[in-house]
Write an enzyme that holds these catalytic residues in place. Structure first.
Site, PDB file in Angstrom:
ATOM      1  N   GLU A  50     -48.078  -4.501 -24.469  1.00 53.03           N
ATOM      2  CA  GLU A  50     -48.888  -4.471 -22.881  1.00 53.03           C
ATOM      3  C   GLU A  50     -49.476  -3.822 -22.686  1.00 53.03           C
ATOM      4  OE1 GLU A  50     -47.778  -7.694 -20.826  1.00 53.03           O
ATOM      5  OE2 GLU A  50     -46.636  -8.945 -21.541  1.00 53.03           O
ATOM      6  N   HIS A  82     -50.986  -7.611 -24.601  1.00 48.14           N
ATOM      7  CA  HIS A  82     -51.385  -8.134 -23.368  1.00 48.14           C
ATOM      8  C   HIS A  82     -52.254  -7.063 -22.696  1.00 48.14           C
ATOM      9  CE1 HIS A  82     -48.060 -11.606 -25.095  1.00 48.14           C
ATOM     10  NE2 HIS A  82     -48.034 -10.485 -25.430  1.00 48.14           N
TER      11      HIS A  82
HETATM   12 ZN   LIG Z   1     -49.807 -11.848 -21.961  1.00 48.84          ZN
END
Ligand SMILES: [Zn+2]
Length: 187
Positions: A117, A35
């Site tokens: 992330e 992400h």
């Molecule tokens: Zn995401």
């Protein structure tokens, strides 16, 4: 580097999130989801990602925070712009990062994935230390969880097309895959 019993990475900052639960019985991590995130969008290095993932983001600090008020989300780990890793959820647990999603015909990716992330923004290239840290983290995860595979690594945009665009076009997949291949070959 990963304690299989606790699902925690050694030597990184731990900011444990309440936004997680158990994976469904018998389900193991089989997918890595990459992400991109920044809070507010386009601003780096603030404390706000920690605050979002721990449910303590103050809505009055920025108009965008007001917009996402009530959002209950997390990821297993974040790689900051300088390559520093923060862990929010033990890898054995289910983090709430992918939302409505599907990978190769299988829905609810949170059940069987690990979410990583990268601190970033659409249009801004990720940093050298971020690629380095991501490759090291993925190699460590592949070693700790044999159910994972370097073939099963997807972007959030791949598992939630039309709904999510992160980690955006600025994530250099060929570069990441080359670095990962080199790293795995050197082990
Ligand atoms: Zn995401």
């Amino acid at each position: 580097m990963i304690d299989r019993a606790t699902g925690l990475l050694a030597g990184v900052r731990q900011v444990l999130s309440p936004h997680c639960d158990e994976r469904p019985a018998g389900t193991v991590p089989e997918l890595l989801v990459v992400h991109g995130i920044s809070l507010p969008p386009g601003e780096f290095c603030g404390p706000w990602i920690d605050r979002l993932f721990t449910g303590t983001l103050p809505a009055d600090v920025h108009p965008y925070f007001k917009e996402i008020e009530g959002l209950v989300a997390s990821a297993h780990a974040l790689i900051r712009r300088d390559g520093q890793i923060v862990q929010y959820v033990p890898f054995g647990a289910r983090a709430w990062h992918a939302g409505r999603s599907e990978y190769q015909g299988r829905s609810a990716c949170n059940d069987f994935s690990i979410g990583i992330e990268l601190e970033g923004a659409d249009g801004t290239p990720y940093t050298e230390p971020q690629y380095g840290a991501l490759v090291a983290l993925v190699a460590t995860l592949l070693a700790a969880y044999p159910s994972l595979s370097c073939a099963a690594i997807a972007g959030h945009s791949d598992v939630a097309p039309g709904r999510k665009t992160d980690p955006w076009q600025v994530f250099d997949w060929p570069r990441f895959r080359t670095l990962l291949k080199e790293r795995l070959a050197a082990q």
